[in-house]
Design a protein around this motif. Structure first.
Motif, short mmCIF file in Angstrom:
data_model
loop_
_atom_site.label_atom_id
_atom_site.label_comp_id
_atom_site.label_asym_id
_atom_site.label_seq_id
_atom_site.Cartn_x
_atom_site.Cartn_y
_atom_site.Cartn_z
N LEU A 5 0.82 -1.21 0.00
CA LEU A 5 0.00 0.00 0.00
C LEU A 5 0.85 1.26 0.00
CD1 LEU A 5 -2.67 -1.11 2.62
CD2 LEU A 5 -2.77 -1.31 0.13
N GLU A 17 4.26 -0.56 3.83
CA GLU A 17 2.90 -0.65 4.37
C GLU A 17 2.17 -1.65 3.49
OE1 GLU A 17 1.32 3.29 4.27
OE2 GLU A 17 2.84 4.04 5.64
N GLU A 19 -1.12 -4.84 3.04
CA GLU A 19 -2.34 -5.51 3.46
C GLU A 19 -2.06 -6.99 3.24
OE1 GLU A 19 -6.80 -4.30 3.19
OE2 GLU A 19 -6.19 -5.12 1.25
N ARG A 42 -4.11 -4.95 7.90
CA ARG A 42 -3.07 -3.97 7.61
C ARG A 42 -1.85 -4.30 8.45
NH1 ARG A 42 -4.61 0.73 4.32
NH2 ARG A 42 -6.62 0.05 3.53
N SER A 44 2.83 -3.65 8.63
CA SER A 44 4.03 -3.01 8.09
C SER A 44 5.19 -4.00 8.20
CB SER A 44 4.36 -1.71 8.82
OG SER A 44 4.67 -1.97 10.17
N ASP A 71 -3.25 0.26 -4.67
CA ASP A 71 -2.12 -0.53 -4.17
C ASP A 71 -1.06 -0.58 -5.25
OD1 ASP A 71 -2.04 -3.25 -5.62
OD2 ASP A 71 -4.14 -3.15 -5.02
#
Length: 108
Positions: A5, A17, A19, A42, A44, A71
């Motif tokens: 993302l 970042e 998903e 979500r 990281s 994305d």
């Protein structure tokens, strides 16, 4: 079916970042939403104490899905070799020399 993302780069750190998809055996797994096939969360991926970040290519044009969310594709390759991590996907290709990467899943 996990997606990038965003990418944040600062001195000494690189963070993706994402998903991600959780499987049923993960402690944070939840039944997928009615409109979704998988349990998405979500998260990281952080590369701390990075002594070297080398971008071979970078493409953050992005894709827009049916819900309007943008994305940058998947992480298609993630290889570890002696403290250097090589990652690639539609978003580009990067080599990072760092401490072991950390996955942080959001508590939503």
């Amino acid at each position: 079916d996990s997606y990038v993302l965003g990418v944040k780069e600062n001195i000494g750190t690189l963070e993706f970042e994402v998903e991600i998809v959780l499987t049923k055996n993960h402690p944070m797994y939840e039944t997928p939403k009615e409109s979704e096939q998988y349990c998405y969360k979500r998260a990281s991926i952080n590369f701390p104490e990075a002594s070297r970040i080398n971008w071979i290519s970078r493409n953050l044009d992005g894709f827009t899905d049916a819900s309007g969310e943008v994305d940058f594709g998947n992480i298609d390759e993630f290889v570890s070799e002696n403290g250097t991590y090589k990652l690639s996907g539609d978003w580009g290709e990067v080599s990072v020399s760092s401490e072991a990467p950390e996955l942080r899943i959001a508590q939503n």
